[in-house]
Design a protein around this motif. Structure first.
Motif, mmCIF file in Angstrom:
data_model
loop_
_atom_site.group_PDB
_atom_site.id
_atom_site.type_symbol
_atom_site.label_atom_id
_atom_site.label_comp_id
_atom_site.label_asym_id
_atom_site.label_seq_id
_atom_site.Cartn_x
_atom_site.Cartn_y
_atom_site.Cartn_z
ATOM 1 N N ILE A 115 0.802 -1.231 0.000
ATOM 2 C CA ILE A 115 0.000 0.000 0.000
ATOM 3 C C ILE A 115 0.833 1.280 0.000
ATOM 4 O O ILE A 115 0.279 2.361 0.075
ATOM 5 N N THR A 116 2.156 1.173 -0.040
ATOM 6 C CA THR A 116 2.969 2.393 -0.052
ATOM 7 C C THR A 116 3.853 2.417 -1.293
ATOM 8 O O THR A 116 3.748 1.555 -2.167
ATOM 9 N N PHE A 171 -0.561 -0.763 -4.680
ATOM 10 C CA PHE A 171 -1.338 0.453 -4.922
ATOM 11 C C PHE A 171 -0.524 1.481 -5.708
ATOM 12 O O PHE A 171 -1.072 2.216 -6.518
ATOM 13 N N GLY A 172 0.801 1.509 -5.476
ATOM 14 C CA GLY A 172 1.635 2.462 -6.207
ATOM 15 C C GLY A 172 1.578 2.234 -7.716
ATOM 16 O O GLY A 172 1.581 3.179 -8.499
ATOM 17 N N SER A 173 1.503 0.975 -8.134
ATOM 18 C CA SER A 173 1.467 0.730 -9.574
ATOM 19 C C SER A 173 0.069 0.960 -10.139
ATOM 20 O O SER A 173 -0.077 1.333 -11.302
ATOM 21 N N ILE A 174 -0.954 0.784 -9.319
ATOM 22 C CA ILE A 174 -2.309 1.117 -9.778
ATOM 23 C C ILE A 174 -2.383 2.620 -10.061
ATOM 24 O O ILE A 174 -2.906 3.053 -11.079
ATOM 25 N N GLY A 187 -4.350 6.628 -17.481
ATOM 26 C CA GLY A 187 -5.795 6.665 -17.354
ATOM 27 C C GLY A 187 -6.298 6.455 -15.943
ATOM 28 O O GLY A 187 -7.493 6.353 -15.722
ATOM 29 N N PHE A 188 -5.369 6.412 -14.974
ATOM 30 C CA PHE A 188 -5.811 6.277 -13.586
ATOM 31 C C PHE A 188 -6.738 7.428 -13.234
ATOM 32 O O PHE A 188 -6.480 8.573 -13.560
ATOM 33 N N ASN A 189 -7.811 7.105 -12.572
ATOM 34 C CA ASN A 189 -8.807 8.110 -12.236
ATOM 35 C C ASN A 189 -9.382 7.779 -10.868
ATOM 36 O O ASN A 189 -9.998 6.732 -10.673
ATOM 37 N N ALA A 190 -9.137 8.646 -9.899
ATOM 38 C CA ALA A 190 -9.528 8.367 -8.514
ATOM 39 C C ALA A 190 -11.034 8.169 -8.383
ATOM 40 O O ALA A 190 -11.490 7.345 -7.595
ATOM 41 N N ARG A 191 -11.797 8.920 -9.182
ATOM 42 C CA ARG A 191 -13.247 8.793 -9.062
ATOM 43 C C ARG A 191 -13.720 7.413 -9.532
ATOM 44 O O ARG A 191 -14.524 6.767 -8.883
ATOM 45 N N GLN A 192 -13.163 6.972 -10.674
ATOM 46 C CA GLN A 192 -13.538 5.641 -11.165
ATOM 47 C C GLN A 192 -13.105 4.560 -10.182
ATOM 48 O O GLN A 192 -13.842 3.608 -9.922
ATOM 49 N N ALA A 202 -8.444 8.437 -2.948
ATOM 50 C CA ALA A 202 -7.666 9.674 -2.818
ATOM 51 C C ALA A 202 -6.267 9.355 -2.306
ATOM 52 O O ALA A 202 -5.280 9.948 -2.744
ATOM 53 N N TYR A 203 -6.190 8.415 -1.392
ATOM 54 C CA TYR A 203 -4.877 8.011 -0.889
ATOM 55 C C TYR A 203 -4.043 7.377 -2.007
ATOM 56 O O TYR A 203 -2.879 7.736 -2.203
ATOM 57 N N ILE A 204 -4.651 6.456 -2.756
ATOM 58 C CA ILE A 204 -3.917 5.800 -3.845
ATOM 59 C C ILE A 204 -3.443 6.843 -4.857
ATOM 60 O O ILE A 204 -2.325 6.754 -5.369
ATOM 61 N N ALA A 205 -4.273 7.870 -5.090
ATOM 62 C CA ALA A 205 -3.878 8.928 -6.030
ATOM 63 C C ALA A 205 -2.622 9.660 -5.566
ATOM 64 O O ALA A 205 -1.863 10.174 -6.390
ATOM 65 N N THR A 206 -2.366 9.700 -4.262
ATOM 66 C CA THR A 206 -1.158 10.380 -3.773
ATOM 67 C C THR A 206 0.101 9.579 -4.092
ATOM 68 O O THR A 206 1.210 10.074 -3.942
ATOM 69 N N LEU A 207 -0.041 8.327 -4.513
ATOM 70 C CA LEU A 207 1.124 7.467 -4.770
ATOM 71 C C LEU A 207 1.648 7.615 -6.195
ATOM 72 O O LEU A 207 2.617 6.966 -6.566
ATOM 73 N N LYS A 208 0.984 8.422 -6.996
ATOM 74 C CA LYS A 208 1.385 8.601 -8.394
ATOM 75 C C LYS A 208 2.842 8.949 -8.529
ATOM 76 O O LYS A 208 3.326 9.773 -7.785
#
Ligand code: HEC
Length: 102
Positions: free
Chosen positions: A42-43, A56-59, A64-69, A96-102
Motif C-alpha cells: 500500500i505504499t 497500490f503504487g502501480s495502480i 488513465g488512472f482516475n480516482a473517481r472511477q 484519494a490516498y492511492i492517487a497520492t502514490l502517483k
C-alpha cells in the motif's frame, strides 16, 4: 469584503486541489493499512513481494488512472477481498490516498 472571502476560499481550494475537500487521503491511508495491507503493497515501497494483488503504487501510475472511477470500483467487493464492502466515503478516501502514490 465578500469578494475577499471568496477569493481566499478559491485560493485554498486551488491549493488543496480538486476533489481533496470531499475525500480524505489521510483517512484513506489509515483504512488501507487496516483493510488492504494484508494483500496489497500500500505504499511506495518497491520491494518485490510475491503477492497476487497489485501494489497500490502501480495502480496509481497506470495511464488513465482516475480516482473517481477507482472509488466507484472499490464499492463493489472484488473476489478475494474481505466480505465487508466499503462505504462511499471510505472508497473515496482510499482512492484519494492511492492517487497520492502517483
Ligand atoms: C484478501 C486479500 C485482499 C485484500 C484484503 C484486498 N485485496 Fe484488493 N485484490 C486482491 C487480489 C488477489 C486482487 C487481484 C485479483 C482480483 O482482482 O480479484 C485484488 C485486486 C484489487 C484491485 C484491482 C487491481 C488491478 O490490478 O486492477 C484494486 C483496485 C484493489 N484490489 C483494491 C483493494 C483495496 C482498496 C483494498 C482494501 C479496502 C483491498 N484491495 C483489499 C486481494 C485483496
Amino acid at each position: 469584503m465578500r469578494a475577499i472571502a471568496i477569493s481566499i476560499i478559491a485560493g485554498l481550494v486551488s491549493l488543496i486541489g480538486p476533489g481533496a475537500l470531499a475525500a480524505d487521503a489521510n483517512n484513506g491511508a489509515e483504512l488501507a493499512r487496516r483493510w488492504c495491507a494484508a494483500c496489497h503493497l500500500i505504499t511506495h515501497n518497491r520491494l518485490p513481494m510475491p503477492l497476487a494483488a497489485s501494489p497500490f503504487g502501480s495502480i496509481a501510475k497506470r495511464p488513465g488512472f482516475n480516482a473517481r472511477q477507482l472509488s466507484q470500483a472499490l464499492q463493489a467487493p472484488h473476489p478475494r477481498m474481505p466480505e465487508r464492502g466499503l462505504s462511499r466515503d471510505e472508497a473515496a478516501d482510499i482512492a484519494a490516498y492511492i492517487a497520492t502514490l502517483k
